[in-house]
Enzyme design. Structure first.
Site, short mmCIF file in Angstrom:
data_model
loop_
_atom_site.label_atom_id
_atom_site.label_comp_id
_atom_site.label_asym_id
_atom_site.label_seq_id
_atom_site.Cartn_x
_atom_site.Cartn_y
_atom_site.Cartn_z
N ARG A 2 -10.64 -0.32 5.84
CA ARG A 2 -9.17 -0.21 5.96
C ARG A 2 -8.75 1.17 6.43
O ARG A 2 -9.22 2.18 5.91
CB ARG A 2 -8.51 -0.50 4.62
CG ARG A 2 -7.02 -0.79 4.78
CD ARG A 2 -6.34 -1.05 3.46
NE ARG A 2 -5.83 0.18 2.89
CZ ARG A 2 -5.22 0.26 1.71
NH1 ARG A 2 -5.06 -0.82 0.98
NH2 ARG A 2 -4.78 1.41 1.26
N ASP B 23 0.83 -1.21 0.00
CA ASP B 23 0.00 0.00 0.00
C ASP B 23 0.86 1.26 0.00
O ASP B 23 1.81 1.38 0.78
CB ASP B 23 -0.89 0.05 1.26
CG ASP B 23 -1.86 -1.13 1.31
OD1 ASP B 23 -2.21 -1.66 0.24
OD2 ASP B 23 -2.25 -1.52 2.42
C1 SIN Z 1 -5.90 -4.23 0.27
O1 SIN Z 1 -5.63 -3.47 1.17
O2 SIN Z 1 -5.20 -4.33 -0.73
C2 SIN Z 1 -7.12 -5.11 0.38
C3 SIN Z 1 -6.87 -6.39 1.04
C4 SIN Z 1 -8.11 -7.22 1.10
O3 SIN Z 1 -9.18 -6.74 0.72
O4 SIN Z 1 -8.03 -8.36 1.52
#
Ligand code: SIN
Length: 275
Positions: A265, A97
């Site tokens: 998130r 990320d």
């Molecule tokens: C992400 O942060 O890339 C998503 C991860 C997920 O949805 O499992």
């Protein structure tokens, strides 16, 4: 607090704590576990969005994602969601990320809100293991190199997502990003050496063309995704996963078409990274 390894390479499963009521000493222990193991999945949490935000602030700042849909009530929370009728998911390729930022995010805290009946696991891979698997010769070569990271080919109007059924969900099409980071970095807390390129956002080595860079980058992407460097998080209601972005790549599996998956998130502010 009890911790069990998720795989020989990385990750721990944590039980016996409630994140919303974590004592300072327990938080320190959990932080250290994330810095050392890359990933911590904490089960059976009763964790509201307000508690998610308050807990994230105990790690430092929050880096709000510029591209994912924000939760309408809590703008600090990015929603990683896929509807029943959508075929594309967010984060379906190996990535780190925010590596396109000058100071990349330290990590993320992902909370399961709606899960498919089966599938939708998240895979993680250890960039310490990838680094350690390099030959001495290649490691030495890469140690003197830097690479360019950008999100433009992913999120811009002519980028990857614009061609998919996720296009209308994403935002920030006008945002352009670019950062240059060493190919091998030192973990800011543990000092561990890590491979720091990723298939989603690293486009080429500094001073090299993309054509020249691709064969070596492809080799590194293949190396970093070796099965023995990975662990798998199988989500359950009440699961929360915290990962360290410097030490890991991750990939959201897209194997649950016809079902909805919604994750909350929060991305945690990092610190400058260097060789
Ligand atoms: C992400 O942060 O890339 C998503 C991860 C997920 O949805 O499992």
């Amino acid at each position: 607090m009890k911790m069990q390894p998720l795989s020989p390479a990385l990750g721990v499963e944590v039980t016996g704590v409630q994140l919303a009521a974590l004592a300072d000493a327990e938080l320190q222990e959990l932080k250290q576990a994330v810095f050392n193991n890359g990933v911590a999945v904490i089960r059976d949490q009763d964790f509201s969005p307000e508690q998610h935000i308050a807990f994230a602030k105990r790690w430092g700042g929050i880096d709000v994602n510029l591209f994912f849909p924000s939760n309408s009530q809590w703008p600090e929370i990015a929603e990683v969601r896929k509807a029943e009728e959508q075929k594309t998911n967010i984060g379906g390729g190996w990535h780190t990320d925010h590596s396109y930022d000058q100071i990349p995010a330290m990590g993320s805290i992902l909370v399961a809100r709606e899960l498919p009946p089966v599938g939708g696991d998240t895979l993680f891979s250890s960039m310490a293991a990838a680094h350690d698997a390099l030959s001495d010769g290649l490691r030495q070569t890469l140690s003197g190199m830097r690479a360019v990271h950008t999100s433009d080919h992913i999120y811009r109007p002519d980028g990857y997502y614009a061609q998919t059924d996720m296009a209308a969900d994403l935002k920030g099409h006008e945002v352009s990003t670019r950062a240059v980071h060493p190919v091998i970095i030192r973990h800011p807390v543990t000092g561990q050496k890590l491979l720091y390129v990723n298939a989603a956002f690293t486009t080429h080595f500094e001073g090299w063309t993309r054509e020249e860079s691709l064969p070596l980058l492809s080799y590194l992407y293949q190396l970093g995704s070796r099965e023995e460097f990975q662990c798998r998080v199988q989500w359950r209601p009440g699961s929360v996963t915290i990962w360290d972005n410097r030490l890991t790549w991750h990939l959201a599996q897209n194997d649950y078409h016809g079902h909805r998956r919604v994750m909350h998130r929060i991305t945690l502010t990092g610190e400058p990274i260097g060789a």
